[in-house]
Design an enzyme around this catalytic site. Structure first.
Site, PDB file in Angstrom:
ATOM      1  N   LYS A   9     -11.570   9.691 -15.376  1.00  0.00           N
ATOM      2  CA  LYS A   9     -10.694   9.817 -15.451  1.00  0.00           C
ATOM      3  C   LYS A   9      -9.406  11.155 -15.316  1.00  0.00           C
ATOM      4  O   LYS A   9      -9.672  12.199 -15.974  1.00  0.00           O
ATOM      5  CB  LYS A   9     -10.402  10.180 -17.882  1.00  0.00           C
ATOM      6  CG  LYS A   9      -9.199   9.183 -18.098  1.00  0.00           C
ATOM      7  CD  LYS A   9      -9.374   7.870 -19.130  1.00  0.00           C
ATOM      8  CE  LYS A   9      -8.337   8.112 -19.741  1.00  0.00           C
ATOM      9  NZ  LYS A   9      -9.362   7.638 -21.139  1.00  0.00           N
ATOM     10  N   SER A  25      -1.209   1.070  -3.025  1.00  0.00           N
ATOM     11  CA  SER A  25      -1.976   2.196  -2.813  1.00  0.00           C
ATOM     12  C   SER A  25      -1.235   2.737  -4.357  1.00  0.00           C
ATOM     13  O   SER A  25       0.121   2.776  -4.834  1.00  0.00           O
ATOM     14  CB  SER A  25      -2.205   2.939  -1.685  1.00  0.00           C
ATOM     15  OG  SER A  25      -0.892   4.021  -1.340  1.00  0.00           O
ATOM     16  N   THR A  57      -6.084  -0.386  -6.914  1.00  0.00           N
ATOM     17  CA  THR A  57      -6.301  -0.044  -6.594  1.00  0.00           C
ATOM     18  C   THR A  57      -6.891   0.918  -5.020  1.00  0.00           C
ATOM     19  O   THR A  57      -7.612   1.071  -5.302  1.00  0.00           O
ATOM     20  CB  THR A  57      -4.237   0.333  -6.110  1.00  0.00           C
ATOM     21  OG1 THR A  57      -3.503   0.678  -4.917  1.00  0.00           O
ATOM     22  CG2 THR A  57      -4.023   1.838  -7.279  1.00  0.00           C
ATOM     23  N   TYR A  58      -5.953   1.398  -4.637  1.00  0.00           N
ATOM     24  CA  TYR A  58      -6.452   3.126  -3.475  1.00  0.00           C
ATOM     25  C   TYR A  58      -5.921   3.694  -3.610  1.00  0.00           C
ATOM     26  O   TYR A  58      -4.993   4.280  -3.623  1.00  0.00           O
ATOM     27  CB  TYR A  58      -7.331   2.192  -1.748  1.00  0.00           C
ATOM     28  CG  TYR A  58      -6.056   2.334  -1.323  1.00  0.00           C
ATOM     29  CD1 TYR A  58      -5.470   3.610   0.013  1.00  0.00           C
ATOM     30  CD2 TYR A  58      -5.649   0.665  -1.544  1.00  0.00           C
ATOM     31  CE1 TYR A  58      -4.551   2.471   0.084  1.00  0.00           C
ATOM     32  CE2 TYR A  58      -4.678   0.534  -0.379  1.00  0.00           C
ATOM     33  CZ  TYR A  58      -4.172   1.162  -0.090  1.00  0.00           C
ATOM     34  OH  TYR A  58      -3.034   1.119   1.016  1.00  0.00           O
ATOM     35  N   GLY A  73       3.652  -0.047  -3.016  1.00  0.00           N
ATOM     36  CA  GLY A  73       3.632  -1.501  -2.760  1.00  0.00           C
ATOM     37  C   GLY A  73       3.904  -2.261  -3.938  1.00  0.00           C
ATOM     38  O   GLY A  73       4.696  -2.253  -4.324  1.00  0.00           O
ATOM     39  N   ALA A  75       1.930  -2.446  -6.309  1.00  0.00           N
ATOM     40  CA  ALA A  75       1.600  -1.257  -7.684  1.00  0.00           C
ATOM     41  C   ALA A  75       2.517  -0.569  -7.555  1.00  0.00           C
ATOM     42  O   ALA A  75       3.200  -0.757  -9.658  1.00  0.00           O
ATOM     43  CB  ALA A  75       0.599  -0.340  -7.541  1.00  0.00           C
TER      44      ALA A  75
END
Length: 123
Positions: A9, A25, A57-58, A73, A75
């Site tokens: 985290k 992302s 997301t990545y 994007g 996100a």
């Protein structure tokens, strides 16, 4: 059987950019990623502490030492510049592995600089 367990985290970082015209992302300072053990393209959850939004997301690595946390994007529709977010990564472990696993916690301070890196302790 496998369990989904918190791997790492990145706690309380500020969004530095929200770029809706990007392919999606989250871009994160590579120093923060290394500290948390999060890899390029790894799936993460981003929890917005300001508006309650939670997305998956990545990751794309950002410039080292920049402190950047850029929502890209779609996100970008879930956070504004200056919002506080928490970034979480998970891992699949057997119940036996999970018993002794200790997630990594990365705490930050001003400009998303690393304040401390800790392990969850077993209570």
């Amino acid at each position: 059987m496998e369990l989904t367990i918190l791997k790492a985290k990145i706690h309380t970082v500020k969004v530095t950019e929200a770029n809706v015209a990007y392919n999606g992302s989250i871009t994160i300072d590579a120093d923060l990623l290394d500290a948390a053990g999060i890899k390029k393209y790894e799936q993460v959850y981003v929890n917005n502490a300001v508006n309650g939004s939670r997305i998956m997301t990545y990751v794309l690595p950002g410039r080292r030492g920049s402190g950047e946390v850029c929502m890209n994007g779609g996100a970008a529709l879930h956070a504004n510049v200056g919002d506080t977010v928490h970034i979480l990564s998970f891992v699949h472990l057997s119940p036996e592995e999970a018993d002794s696993y200790q997630p990594t916690l990365v705490f930050t301070e001003g400009e998303n600089k690393i304040k401390s890196i800790e392990k969850y302790s077993h209570a």
